[in-house]
Design an enzyme around this catalytic site. Sequence first.
Site, PDB file in Angstrom:
ATOM      1  N   HIS A  48       0.356  41.363  16.772  1.00  0.00           N
ATOM      2  CA  HIS A  48      -0.291  40.606  17.721  1.00  0.00           C
ATOM      3  C   HIS A  48       0.802  39.812  18.324  1.00  0.00           C
ATOM      4  O   HIS A  48       1.895  39.621  17.672  1.00  0.00           O
ATOM      5  CB  HIS A  48      -1.383  39.642  17.048  1.00  0.00           C
TER       6      HIS A  48
ATOM      7  N   CYS B  58      -7.575  35.876  18.025  1.00  0.00           N
ATOM      8  CA  CYS B  58      -6.548  36.761  18.107  1.00  0.00           C
ATOM      9  C   CYS B  58      -6.744  38.204  17.038  1.00  0.00           C
ATOM     10  O   CYS B  58      -5.976  39.007  17.280  1.00  0.00           O
ATOM     11  CB  CYS B  58      -4.854  36.224  17.968  1.00  0.00           C
TER      12      CYS B  58
ATOM     13  N   ASN C  96       0.126  36.188  25.465  1.00  0.00           N
ATOM     14  CA  ASN C  96      -0.536  36.183  24.343  1.00  0.00           C
ATOM     15  C   ASN C  96      -2.010  36.359  24.991  1.00  0.00           C
ATOM     16  O   ASN C  96      -2.618  35.472  25.771  1.00  0.00           O
ATOM     17  CB  ASN C  96      -0.833  34.963  23.568  1.00  0.00           C
TER      18      ASN C  96
HETATM   19  O1  UT7 Z   1      -2.131  33.557  18.845  1.00  0.00           O
HETATM   20  C1  UT7 Z   1      -2.779  32.671  17.950  1.00  0.00           C
HETATM   21  C2  UT7 Z   1      -2.126  32.019  17.255  1.00  0.00           C
HETATM   22  N1  UT7 Z   1      -1.246  31.000  17.782  1.00  0.00           N
HETATM   23  C3  UT7 Z   1      -0.122  31.160  17.538  1.00  0.00           C
HETATM   24  O2  UT7 Z   1       0.516  31.990  16.798  1.00  0.00           O
HETATM   25  C4  UT7 Z   1       0.854  30.159  18.175  1.00  0.00           C
HETATM   26  C5  UT7 Z   1       1.855  29.721  17.150  1.00  0.00           C
HETATM   27  N2  UT7 Z   1       2.680  28.467  17.588  1.00  0.00           N
HETATM   28  C6  UT7 Z   1       3.643  28.822  18.496  1.00  0.00           C
HETATM   29  O3  UT7 Z   1       3.858  29.941  18.901  1.00  0.00           O
HETATM   30  C7  UT7 Z   1       4.649  27.493  18.771  1.00  0.00           C
HETATM   31  O4  UT7 Z   1       4.349  26.326  17.800  1.00  0.00           O
HETATM   32  C8  UT7 Z   1       4.669  27.143  20.149  1.00  0.00           C
HETATM   33  C9  UT7 Z   1       5.185  28.153  20.976  1.00  0.00           C
HETATM   34  C10 UT7 Z   1       3.307  26.675  20.447  1.00  0.00           C
HETATM   35  C11 UT7 Z   1       5.640  26.029  20.124  1.00  0.00           C
HETATM   36  O5  UT7 Z   1       6.851  26.156  19.771  1.00  0.00           O
HETATM   37  P1  UT7 Z   1       7.258  25.208  18.569  1.00  0.00           P
HETATM   38  O6  UT7 Z   1       8.937  25.821  18.467  1.00  0.00           O
HETATM   39  O7  UT7 Z   1       6.649  25.108  17.535  1.00  0.00           O
HETATM   40  O8  UT7 Z   1       7.691  23.844  19.391  1.00  0.00           O
HETATM   41  P2  UT7 Z   1       7.016  22.498  18.894  1.00  0.00           P
HETATM   42  O9  UT7 Z   1       5.432  22.382  19.014  1.00  0.00           O
HETATM   43  O10 UT7 Z   1       7.523  22.148  17.581  1.00  0.00           O
HETATM   44  O11 UT7 Z   1       7.694  21.422  20.189  1.00  0.00           O
HETATM   45  C12 UT7 Z   1       9.030  21.190  19.985  1.00  0.00           C
HETATM   46  C13 UT7 Z   1       9.281  20.278  21.179  1.00  0.00           C
HETATM   47  C14 UT7 Z   1       8.458  19.031  21.401  1.00  0.00           C
HETATM   48  O12 UT7 Z   1       9.328  18.017  21.943  1.00  0.00           O
HETATM   49  P3  UT7 Z   1       9.877  16.973  20.926  1.00  0.00           P
HETATM   50  O13 UT7 Z   1       8.571  16.322  20.340  1.00  0.00           O
HETATM   51  O14 UT7 Z   1      10.686  17.530  19.979  1.00  0.00           O
HETATM   52  O15 UT7 Z   1      10.391  15.869  21.835  1.00  0.00           O
HETATM   53  C15 UT7 Z   1       7.366  19.564  22.658  1.00  0.00           C
HETATM   54  O16 UT7 Z   1       6.971  18.545  23.095  1.00  0.00           O
HETATM   55  O17 UT7 Z   1       9.140  21.232  22.384  1.00  0.00           O
HETATM   56  C16 UT7 Z   1       8.370  20.416  23.234  1.00  0.00           C
HETATM   57  N3  UT7 Z   1       7.675  21.370  23.956  1.00  0.00           N
HETATM   58  C17 UT7 Z   1       8.059  21.947  25.218  1.00  0.00           C
HETATM   59  N4  UT7 Z   1       9.037  21.763  25.868  1.00  0.00           N
HETATM   60  C18 UT7 Z   1       9.356  22.491  27.041  1.00  0.00           C
HETATM   61  C19 UT7 Z   1       6.325  22.084  23.884  1.00  0.00           C
HETATM   62  N5  UT7 Z   1       5.995  22.805  24.701  1.00  0.00           N
HETATM   63  C20 UT7 Z   1       7.086  23.065  25.738  1.00  0.00           C
HETATM   64  C21 UT7 Z   1       7.337  23.702  26.950  1.00  0.00           C
HETATM   65  N6  UT7 Z   1       8.538  23.380  27.444  1.00  0.00           N
HETATM   66  N7  UT7 Z   1       6.433  24.445  27.358  1.00  0.00           N
END
Ligand code: UT7
Length: 332
Positions: free
Chosen positions: A256, A116, A286
Amino acid sequence: MSQVRAKISGVQGYVPDYVLTNKELESIVETTDEWITSRTGIKERRILKGEDKGTSVIGIEAVKGLLQKTNTDPADIELLICATTTPDMPFPATANIIANSVGAVNSFSYDIQAACSGFIYALITASQFIETGKYKKVIVVGADKMSSIIDYTDRTTCIIFGDGGGAVLLEPSEDGTGIMDSMLRSDGSGEEFLHMKAGGSRRPATQETIAAREHYVFQEGSAVFKFAVTNMADISFKIMEKNNLTGDDIAWLVPHQANKRIIDATSKRMGIGDQKVMLNIHKYGNTTSGTIPLCLWDYEDKLNKGDNLILAAFGGGFTWGSVYLKWAYDSN
Ligand code: UT7
């Protein structure tokens, strides 16, 4: 003699027509429009459909538009660098394919891969060629067809990424505009949190790697999020500090577009209000190397000569960095 800087003298973006909405994703994986919008800021993203269409399709469209718009003869282009993580093929370089297609017959061309952060890495690499005085017209492309490496059964990644990109023309500037400073960093220990397991020389493609779905983006989202928030905000703050800039001096932050929450944390640390932050994550998601040129393209008509811009990125590698530039032309 005044210092020769590299200035952006034109920008053009390209996104494919197909719009993949949060609503459609609700029918593909277990997710909701509400979750995606509140956790990322994304409402829809573009997908490049069709057989045998790679990232070069996006790059070619952007460069063709750029040449036309800046009234540039492709034969005058001396160098074309393409930042991409989704090249058409492992080799030859996608930059070669783009340069050939647009008629940049006198150029040399190569790819840069920094996930990225690819566009800002390529921009700073290209700017060195201009600053030496040897090169006068260089094109930098940032483009990715992320849908080619996304697992549409993995709700944690498929909701984030989209296809698209853009291109800028770099030329010498002697009027004080152009790229003023940059800070680029990488940390290879980030590999474990964001990578593609197979398809490279360590784990070439086999039936097993395909069955194990190892040819897709693997991301530990929350770990990457923590690194991204800290590093993108820190480096953007540091480049301001180094150049004696306050929030009031900045016309635009060009971040970004990975997650709206990362962008908000960065602008807060820099002390600049939301109205000065370029944002199009809701439309395109993204697009990896494509996000920053797509922002410049979307906001071009709001930019004035002399505006102070901070470009900032964070991505796989880990790679990150920021660029301070003075915009070189009035668009209106
Ligand atoms: O561009 C290159 C670098 N990449 C980035 O900068 C991405 C950085 N990361 C992020 O943007 C975020 O971490 C994500 C958008 C990928 C995920 O968001 P988050 O707030 O960090 O969620 P999480 O991974 O901590 O997951 C929280 C919960 C989980 O459920 P439990 O375990 O709490 O029951 C996930 O399974 O949200 C769940 N979850 C979803 N729920 C509905 C994860 N993805 C989804 C989804 N829909 N699409």
